[in-house]
Scaffold this motif. Structure first.
Motif, PDB file in Angstrom:
ATOM      1  N   ARG A  67       9.506   1.909  -8.039  1.00  0.00           N
ATOM      2  CA  ARG A  67      10.547   2.400  -7.208  1.00  0.00           C
ATOM      3  C   ARG A  67      10.216   3.463  -6.430  1.00  0.00           C
ATOM      4  O   ARG A  67       9.854   4.494  -6.903  1.00  0.00           O
ATOM      5  CB  ARG A  67      11.575   2.715  -8.353  1.00  0.00           C
ATOM      6  N   THR A  68      10.690   3.505  -5.035  1.00  0.00           N
ATOM      7  CA  THR A  68      10.334   4.660  -4.099  1.00  0.00           C
ATOM      8  C   THR A  68      11.743   4.489  -2.898  1.00  0.00           C
ATOM      9  O   THR A  68      11.814   3.446  -2.614  1.00  0.00           O
ATOM     10  CB  THR A  68       9.191   4.673  -3.397  1.00  0.00           C
ATOM     11  N   GLY A  69      12.130   5.547  -2.815  1.00  0.00           N
ATOM     12  CA  GLY A  69      13.291   5.628  -1.604  1.00  0.00           C
ATOM     13  C   GLY A  69      14.335   4.479  -1.978  1.00  0.00           C
ATOM     14  O   GLY A  69      14.991   3.956  -1.067  1.00  0.00           O
ATOM     15  N   VAL A 123       0.866  -1.276  -0.064  1.00  0.00           N
ATOM     16  CA  VAL A 123       0.161  -0.123  -0.010  1.00  0.00           C
ATOM     17  C   VAL A 123       0.967   1.230   0.279  1.00  0.00           C
ATOM     18  O   VAL A 123       1.660   1.496   1.160  1.00  0.00           O
ATOM     19  CB  VAL A 123      -0.971  -0.060   1.244  1.00  0.00           C
ATOM     20  N   PHE A 124       0.883   2.059  -1.158  1.00  0.00           N
ATOM     21  CA  PHE A 124       1.701   3.294  -1.031  1.00  0.00           C
ATOM     22  C   PHE A 124       0.950   4.384  -0.712  1.00  0.00           C
ATOM     23  O   PHE A 124       0.016   4.939  -1.117  1.00  0.00           O
ATOM     24  CB  PHE A 124       2.147   3.360  -2.843  1.00  0.00           C
ATOM     25  N   GLN A 125       1.212   4.805   0.543  1.00  0.00           N
ATOM     26  CA  GLN A 125       0.629   5.830   1.117  1.00  0.00           C
ATOM     27  C   GLN A 125       1.149   7.274   1.010  1.00  0.00           C
ATOM     28  O   GLN A 125       2.462   7.418   1.514  1.00  0.00           O
ATOM     29  CB  GLN A 125       0.329   5.798   2.531  1.00  0.00           C
ATOM     30  N   ARG A 126       0.425   8.079   0.621  1.00  0.00           N
ATOM     31  CA  ARG A 126       1.180   9.790   0.387  1.00  0.00           C
ATOM     32  C   ARG A 126       0.698  10.377   1.776  1.00  0.00           C
ATOM     33  O   ARG A 126       1.414  10.931   2.545  1.00  0.00           O
ATOM     34  CB  ARG A 126       0.796  10.552  -0.705  1.00  0.00           C
ATOM     35  N   THR A 127      -0.736  10.372   1.966  1.00  0.00           N
ATOM     36  CA  THR A 127      -1.252  10.989   3.187  1.00  0.00           C
ATOM     37  C   THR A 127      -2.094   9.939   4.039  1.00  0.00           C
ATOM     38  O   THR A 127      -2.949   9.473   3.256  1.00  0.00           O
ATOM     39  CB  THR A 127      -1.995  12.334   2.609  1.00  0.00           C
ATOM     40  N   ALA A 128      -1.548   9.803   5.182  1.00  0.00           N
ATOM     41  CA  ALA A 128      -2.621   9.225   5.817  1.00  0.00           C
ATOM     42  C   ALA A 128      -4.009   9.669   6.280  1.00  0.00           C
ATOM     43  O   ALA A 128      -4.107  10.807   6.411  1.00  0.00           O
ATOM     44  CB  ALA A 128      -1.873   8.940   7.361  1.00  0.00           C
ATOM     45  N   ASN A 129      -5.088   8.896   6.179  1.00  0.00           N
ATOM     46  CA  ASN A 129      -6.400   9.273   6.134  1.00  0.00           C
ATOM     47  C   ASN A 129      -7.282   8.740   7.605  1.00  0.00           C
ATOM     48  O   ASN A 129      -6.691   7.902   7.949  1.00  0.00           O
ATOM     49  CB  ASN A 129      -7.090   8.831   4.976  1.00  0.00           C
ATOM     50  N   PHE A 130      -7.919   9.935   8.125  1.00  0.00           N
ATOM     51  CA  PHE A 130      -8.963   9.226   9.127  1.00  0.00           C
ATOM     52  C   PHE A 130      -9.865   8.573   8.796  1.00  0.00           C
ATOM     53  O   PHE A 130     -10.542   8.743   7.852  1.00  0.00           O
ATOM     54  CB  PHE A 130      -9.579  10.322   9.817  1.00  0.00           C
ATOM     55  N   SER A 131     -10.027   7.348   9.344  1.00  0.00           N
ATOM     56  CA  SER A 131     -10.959   6.224   9.078  1.00  0.00           C
ATOM     57  C   SER A 131     -11.828   5.814  10.085  1.00  0.00           C
ATOM     58  O   SER A 131     -11.298   5.323  11.243  1.00  0.00           O
ATOM     59  CB  SER A 131     -10.611   5.084   8.140  1.00  0.00           C
ATOM     60  N   HIS A 149       9.381   9.617   0.664  1.00  0.00           N
ATOM     61  CA  HIS A 149      10.162   9.179  -0.548  1.00  0.00           C
ATOM     62  C   HIS A 149       9.050   9.057  -1.535  1.00  0.00           C
ATOM     63  O   HIS A 149       8.460   7.899  -1.826  1.00  0.00           O
ATOM     64  CB  HIS A 149      10.856   7.735  -0.392  1.00  0.00           C
ATOM     65  N   PRO A 150       8.626   9.933  -2.352  1.00  0.00           N
ATOM     66  CA  PRO A 150       7.633   9.940  -3.460  1.00  0.00           C
ATOM     67  C   PRO A 150       8.109   8.871  -4.653  1.00  0.00           C
ATOM     68  O   PRO A 150       9.276   8.510  -4.527  1.00  0.00           O
ATOM     69  CB  PRO A 150       7.732  11.199  -4.279  1.00  0.00           C
ATOM     70  N   ILE A 151       6.945   8.328  -5.203  1.00  0.00           N
ATOM     71  CA  ILE A 151       7.392   7.314  -6.188  1.00  0.00           C
ATOM     72  C   ILE A 151       8.199   7.778  -7.161  1.00  0.00           C
ATOM     73  O   ILE A 151       7.755   8.754  -7.721  1.00  0.00           O
ATOM     74  CB  ILE A 151       5.960   6.536  -6.837  1.00  0.00           C
TER      75      ILE A 151
END
Ligand code: FAD
Ligand code: N01
Length: 543
Positions: free
Chosen positions: A373-375, A214-222, A362-364
């Protein structure tokens, strides 16, 4: 004749219609039904193969509504709401799609809908006071009115990741999912994004896939949905009280959802009482979590008590402390991005085959033929799921070449952000209406409530025009300017503009940052619209 845009070649013409409607989701369907009731000729164009809009396109695993089905449904026909049986608290996508099909059949709507046909352009002829609408099949249709029922979340967006087009596995977008079953068994899958679509689909994809990244940029409230089968008693509870439930949702609630109204702020209670109240809502589940207190969207300190509660829950549920830390949202107040409603989302990260990858730090960098590829690391995947959302609210409108007075395009007019009067019309574009447009409560509400209100208002307006014998209606610049200022002012008094959300256009590089929906609430908004009509369509010019 109206000037034809160069991009569209007109080959032939349909018989003229009184109204052309673009889109056959819930908005287009109800609109067609209502306009027919006025005795008008209506032509609907839909780029998809059938009715349903959102529910036709979003067929990803786990897709379902997050407003309870007994409320996320039409109210305009008593027999319809008394006889349709929703199976679950939140109906799954195939059932909502069946409901749209049932509505189409019940009112014999399909005969006026042309499917698999995109509206490419709409050009206003000032001499004839009529629109020329040209479709992807090269056919044009003249109509007095055009209504954009094109949807707020209907323009699925795939980011331009380097190398994506050379990826060798299958690439799916949640908002444009294949009709046939997708089976991830035995595959390594990457899901990019952690919005509502991702959060609904991830637990089910994790169930099938060998490995899920799971590639996450911004964590979300759920918050948990607590979905369950509806019992006969629950259905009866709604049905026996529908008239009052629907009235309260429409007139008294901000978001069009019937629910208990909070009468205190989060800081009025002790910490112990607050936790008890949050715990109770967490246990009952659903979007009403944000309705525990009346100031969660207004006061940062109040908001932080709710945000902190959810962050603590994440830390309790997710076993690996580093994964839990990454899943805890810290970049925006809770609710300022649409809160997600899930089934087993956070527990999914306890599975050995699921890994959360932080693409904020580390953006994609690029998508390789078999990896992301990231980081400096390559995550090998056989399939990619883009849960990357939509060019919301304006995206589908912007894809149509719309020319109003003096040949001005709507895209030029909206270059610095959308400008409307009441979200319904834009000055310089006579007889062009928008359903749930920017500047109306729309995506901040139970959309069925907003759709019904807009359709009813527009139908009444067209009827009033016919009675007065006028050909055009148009928002004045002055009324529009005042409304845009009001929309901005109301938003500025809340925490919402603090988030990089799609409400703000922040998910689309280069899109102007403006809080697009009207946050005054559906009850207040309805009153304003009704008053405008009662004053002879104040702020509009008829001619
Ligand atoms: P849509 O359903 O988006 O229909 C618009 C139609 O217009 C589409 O079929 C599109 O193909 C067509 N169209 C667009 N441009 C053109 C063109 N140029 N030519 C021809 N056709 C065109 N809202 C809620 O209130 N509660 C929920 O629980 C909820 N869940 C959602 C879940 C998902 C996965 C998504 C994506 C959205 C959800 N929404 C929810 C919002 C949802 O979009 C609305 O509730 C509602 O379905 C919108 O109906 P509509 O007819 O206005 O637009
Ligand atoms: O889309 P989203 P969605 N690189 O925009 C990420 C309704 N809905 O389809 O937040 C990396 O919310 C993006 O990251 P960030 C509901 O109204 C309802 O999930 O921009 N990541 C985000 O995580 C909802 O709000 C339900 O940093 C990128 C994700 O992709 C709306 O539809 C279910 C990226 C997109 O999330 C949209 O939801 C589904 C990039 N370049 C949808 N670009 C219900 O539950 C984007 N992302 C009823």
């Amino acid at each position: 004749a109206a000037a034809q845009p160069q991009s569209v070649q007109t080959r032939s013409a349909n018989a003229p219609a009184d109204v052309v409607v673009v889109g056959a989701g819930f908005s287009g369907l109800y609109l067609l039904h209502k306009l027919r009731g006025l005795g008008l000729s209506v032509k609907v164009f839909e780029q998809g193969g059938d009715v349903g809009g959102t529910w036709y396109w979003n067929r990803y695993p786990g897709a379902r509504c997050d407003v309870e089905s007994m409320q996320y449904s039409f109210s305009f026909d008593e027999e319809l709401q008394q006889t349709w049986d929703w199976s679950e608290r939140y109906a799954p996508q195939p059932e909502i799609l069946r409901y749209a099909g049932h509505v189409a059949e019940r009112y014999d709507l399909r005969r006026d809908i042309t499917f698999n046909t995109r509206v490419e352009s709409a050009v206003f002829d000032e001499r004839k006071n009529s629109w020329t609408v040209t479709t992807s099949d090269g056919v044009s249709t003249n109509a007095q009115h055009v209504v954009l029922a094109t949807g707020c979340l209907s323009n699925a967006r795939s980011p331009d990741f380097k190398g994506l087009k050379d990826f060798k596995g299958k690439v799916y977008h949640t908002g444009s999912w294949p009709h046939e079953e997708v089976d991830f068994t035995g595959l390594r899958v990457g899901v990019i994004g952690t919005g509502s679509s991702a959060i609904q689909s991830i637990p089910l994809i994790a169930d099938q896939a060998d490995q899920l990244y799971v590639f996450q940029r911004t964590a979300n409230f759920s918050v948990p949905a607590r979905n369950a089968k509806l019992t006969d008693a629950e259905r009866k509870g709604f049905r026996d009280n529908y008239a009052e439930i629907r009235r309260v949702a429409r007139e008294e609630m901000k978001n069009g959802i019937f629910q208990p109204v909070p009468d205190s702020g989060a800081l009025d209670d002790s910490e112990a009482i607050r936790s008890e109240k949050y715990e109770a809502r967490w246990t009952s589940g659903g979007l009403t979590f944000m309705g525990v207190y009346n100031n969660l969207g207004l006061d940062l300190a109040a908001n932080d008590t709710a945000a902190g509660f959810i962050r603590d829950k994440i830390a309790d549920i997710v076993k690996d402390p580093e994964t839990a830390r990454l899943l805890q949202p810290n970049s925006h107040p809770v609710g300022t991005k649409r809160i997600c409603v899930d089934t087993d989302y956070y527990t999914t990260f306890n599975r050995p085959n699921v890994k959360l990858v932080d693409i904020k730090t580390h953006p994609i960098e690029e998508v390789l033929p078999h990896a992301v590829r990231t980081g400096g690391k390559d995550y090998e995947v056989d399939a990619l799921v883009l849960a990357t959302g939509f060019d919301a609210m304006t995206g589908s409108v912007a894809k149509i070449e719309i020319r109003g007075r003096n040949g001005q395009t709507l895209n030029d007019k909206w270059a610095e952000g959308p400008r409307t009067y009441l979200g319904l019309m834009s000055a310089g574009f006579p007889n062009l209406f928008i359903i749930t447009g920017p500047g109306s409560p729309s995506v901040l509400s139970n959309m069925l409530v907003s759709i019904e209100q807009h359709v009813d208002w527009i139908t009444d307006c067209v009827s009033a025009m016919r009675k007065r014998g006028v050909e055009t209606i148009e928002a004045t610049r002055a009324a529009e300017d005042k409304w845009v200022d009001h929309v901005n002012e109301v938003a500025a008094a809340t925490l919402y503009p603090q988030a990089n959300s799609w409400y703000m256009g922040a998910n689309i590089p280069g899109k102007p940052r403006i809080f697009m929906p009207y946050i005054g609430g559906v009850g207040v908004y309805r009153k304003i619209c009704d008053e405008v009509a009662a004053k002879g369509y104040e702020g509009f010019e008829m001619g």
